[in-house]
Scaffold this motif. Structure first.
Motif, PDB file in Angstrom:
ATOM      1  N   LEU A   9      65.305  52.700  19.730  1.00 15.92           N
ATOM      2  CA  LEU A   9      65.354  51.466  18.944  1.00 15.92           C
ATOM      3  C   LEU A   9      64.108  51.268  18.093  1.00 15.92           C
ATOM      4  O   LEU A   9      64.149  50.592  17.072  1.00 15.92           O
ATOM      5  CB  LEU A   9      65.544  50.255  19.861  1.00 15.92           C
ATOM      6  CG  LEU A   9      66.920  50.107  20.502  1.00 15.92           C
ATOM      7  CD1 LEU A   9      66.932  48.901  21.439  1.00 15.92           C
ATOM      8  CD2 LEU A   9      67.994  49.963  19.458  1.00 15.92           C
ATOM      9  N   THR A  10      63.012  51.855  18.508  1.00 14.86           N
ATOM     10  CA  THR A  10      61.757  51.669  17.777  1.00 14.86           C
ATOM     11  C   THR A  10      61.363  52.890  16.947  1.00 14.86           C
ATOM     12  O   THR A  10      60.367  52.858  16.243  1.00 14.86           O
ATOM     13  CB  THR A  10      60.616  51.332  18.758  1.00 14.86           C
ATOM     14  OG1 THR A  10      60.491  52.393  19.706  1.00 14.86           O
ATOM     15  CG2 THR A  10      60.877  50.026  19.473  1.00 14.86           C
ATOM     16  N   SER A  11      62.162  53.966  17.014  1.00 10.72           N
ATOM     17  CA  SER A  11      61.789  55.215  16.353  1.00 10.72           C
ATOM     18  C   SER A  11      62.291  55.326  14.911  1.00 10.72           C
ATOM     19  O   SER A  11      61.864  56.200  14.185  1.00 10.72           O
ATOM     20  CB  SER A  11      62.348  56.395  17.143  1.00 10.72           C
ATOM     21  OG  SER A  11      63.754  56.428  17.015  1.00 10.72           O
ATOM     22  N   GLY A  12      63.243  54.485  14.546  1.00  7.09           N
ATOM     23  CA  GLY A  12      63.843  54.614  13.226  1.00  7.09           C
ATOM     24  C   GLY A  12      65.119  55.431  13.251  1.00  7.09           C
ATOM     25  O   GLY A  12      65.774  55.580  12.233  1.00  7.09           O
ATOM     26  N   ALA A  13      65.469  55.968  14.423  1.00 12.74           N
ATOM     27  CA  ALA A  13      66.716  56.726  14.553  1.00 12.74           C
ATOM     28  C   ALA A  13      67.893  55.760  14.486  1.00 12.74           C
ATOM     29  O   ALA A  13      67.775  54.588  14.833  1.00 12.74           O
ATOM     30  CB  ALA A  13      66.731  57.498  15.869  1.00 12.74           C
ATOM     31  N   SER A  14      69.034  56.264  14.061  1.00 12.88           N
ATOM     32  CA  SER A  14      70.202  55.400  13.907  1.00 12.88           C
ATOM     33  C   SER A  14      71.020  55.255  15.190  1.00 12.88           C
ATOM     34  O   SER A  14      71.881  54.391  15.260  1.00 12.88           O
ATOM     35  CB  SER A  14      71.097  55.924  12.784  1.00 12.88           C
ATOM     36  OG  SER A  14      71.533  57.233  13.081  1.00 12.88           O
ATOM     37  N   SER A  15      70.754  56.100  16.197  1.00 12.36           N
ATOM     38  CA  SER A  15      71.486  56.031  17.457  1.00 12.36           C
ATOM     39  C   SER A  15      70.715  56.803  18.524  1.00 12.36           C
ATOM     40  O   SER A  15      69.736  57.500  18.220  1.00 12.36           O
ATOM     41  CB  SER A  15      72.882  56.632  17.309  1.00 12.36           C
ATOM     42  OG  SER A  15      72.775  58.026  17.065  1.00 12.36           O
ATOM     43  N   ARG A  16      71.188  56.709  19.758  1.00  9.97           N
ATOM     44  CA  ARG A  16      70.564  57.479  20.842  1.00  9.97           C
ATOM     45  C   ARG A  16      70.703  58.978  20.595  1.00  9.97           C
ATOM     46  O   ARG A  16      69.763  59.736  20.824  1.00  9.97           O
ATOM     47  CB  ARG A  16      71.204  57.126  22.178  1.00  9.97           C
ATOM     48  CG  ARG A  16      70.791  55.783  22.677  1.00  9.97           C
ATOM     49  CD  ARG A  16      71.434  55.495  24.013  1.00  9.97           C
ATOM     50  NE  ARG A  16      71.033  54.177  24.461  1.00  9.97           N
ATOM     51  CZ  ARG A  16      71.776  53.372  25.158  1.00  9.97           C
ATOM     52  NH1 ARG A  16      72.992  53.734  25.524  1.00  9.97           N
ATOM     53  NH2 ARG A  16      71.330  52.192  25.515  1.00  9.97           N
ATOM     54  N   SER A  17      71.871  59.394  20.153  1.00  7.87           N
ATOM     55  CA  SER A  17      72.071  60.825  19.933  1.00  7.87           C
ATOM     56  C   SER A  17      71.207  61.330  18.768  1.00  7.87           C
ATOM     57  O   SER A  17      70.688  62.451  18.818  1.00  7.87           O
ATOM     58  CB  SER A  17      73.546  61.152  19.700  1.00  7.87           C
ATOM     59  OG  SER A  17      74.030  60.486  18.564  1.00  7.87           O
ATOM     60  N   HIS A  18      71.051  60.523  17.750  1.00 13.99           N
ATOM     61  CA  HIS A  18      70.178  60.884  16.629  1.00 13.99           C
ATOM     62  C   HIS A  18      68.743  61.019  17.119  1.00 13.99           C
ATOM     63  O   HIS A  18      68.039  61.980  16.794  1.00 13.99           O
ATOM     64  CB  HIS A  18      70.292  59.836  15.521  1.00 13.99           C
ATOM     65  CG  HIS A  18      69.476  60.123  14.311  1.00 13.99           C
ATOM     66  ND1 HIS A  18      68.892  59.140  13.575  1.00 13.99           N
ATOM     67  CD2 HIS A  18      69.145  61.289  13.699  1.00 13.99           C
ATOM     68  CE1 HIS A  18      68.219  59.675  12.569  1.00 13.99           C
ATOM     69  NE2 HIS A  18      68.369  60.973  12.625  1.00 13.99           N
ATOM     70  N   HIS A  19      68.301  60.075  17.946  1.00 14.56           N
ATOM     71  CA  HIS A  19      66.955  60.124  18.503  1.00 14.56           C
ATOM     72  C   HIS A  19      66.769  61.377  19.350  1.00 14.56           C
ATOM     73  O   HIS A  19      65.743  62.065  19.249  1.00 14.56           O
ATOM     74  CB  HIS A  19      66.670  58.870  19.342  1.00 14.56           C
ATOM     75  CG  HIS A  19      65.295  58.858  19.920  1.00 14.56           C
ATOM     76  ND1 HIS A  19      65.051  59.218  21.216  1.00 14.56           N
ATOM     77  CD2 HIS A  19      64.100  58.549  19.378  1.00 14.56           C
ATOM     78  CE1 HIS A  19      63.765  59.125  21.457  1.00 14.56           C
ATOM     79  NE2 HIS A  19      63.156  58.726  20.359  1.00 14.56           N
ATOM     80  N   ALA A  20      67.760  61.704  20.180  1.00 17.72           N
ATOM     81  CA  ALA A  20      67.671  62.900  21.026  1.00 17.72           C
ATOM     82  C   ALA A  20      67.546  64.156  20.172  1.00 17.72           C
ATOM     83  O   ALA A  20      66.758  65.062  20.501  1.00 17.72           O
ATOM     84  CB  ALA A  20      68.889  62.986  21.935  1.00 17.72           C
ATOM     85  N   LEU A  21      68.296  64.226  19.087  1.00 12.71           N
ATOM     86  CA  LEU A  21      68.206  65.371  18.183  1.00 12.71           C
ATOM     87  C   LEU A  21      66.818  65.457  17.556  1.00 12.71           C
ATOM     88  O   LEU A  21      66.210  66.530  17.506  1.00 12.71           O
ATOM     89  CB  LEU A  21      69.279  65.286  17.092  1.00 12.71           C
ATOM     90  CG  LEU A  21      69.243  66.376  16.028  1.00 12.71           C
ATOM     91  CD1 LEU A  21      69.455  67.764  16.643  1.00 12.71           C
ATOM     92  CD2 LEU A  21      70.280  66.094  14.950  1.00 12.71           C
ATOM     93  N   LEU A  22      66.284  64.342  17.116  1.00 14.89           N
ATOM     94  CA  LEU A  22      64.949  64.335  16.508  1.00 14.89           C
ATOM     95  C   LEU A  22      63.881  64.767  17.508  1.00 14.89           C
ATOM     96  O   LEU A  22      62.948  65.501  17.156  1.00 14.89           O
ATOM     97  CB  LEU A  22      64.630  62.948  15.952  1.00 14.89           C
ATOM     98  CG  LEU A  22      65.484  62.495  14.770  1.00 14.89           C
ATOM     99  CD1 LEU A  22      65.132  61.064  14.377  1.00 14.89           C
ATOM    100  CD2 LEU A  22      65.340  63.433  13.599  1.00 14.89           C
TER     101      LEU A  22
END
Length: 64
Positions: A9-22
């Protein structure tokens, strides 16, 4: 004391899966490893979209 927000939520990712990929891409040790991570993610996404009845249409109330 309020609970801390999840990192996605604080990383700028659009979703949990997007964050995991990043995160995976950030932790890659080489360009080749990044390429393999992306290749595997594309394969997984294609498999998800191949599921019968899966829609790629985005329903929104906002006009484009």
């Amino acid at each position: 004391m309020p609970a801390a927000l999840p990192p996605y939520l604080t990383s700028g990712a659009s979703s949990r899966s997007h964050h995991a990929l990043l995160v995976k891409l950030h932790e890659a040790k080489s360009d080749q490893e990044e390429d393999e991570i992306l290749r595997q993610d594309i394969i997984r996404q294609k498999e998800l979209m191949a599921v019968k009845g899966q829609s790629t249409v985005c329903f929104t109330s906002r006009p484009y």
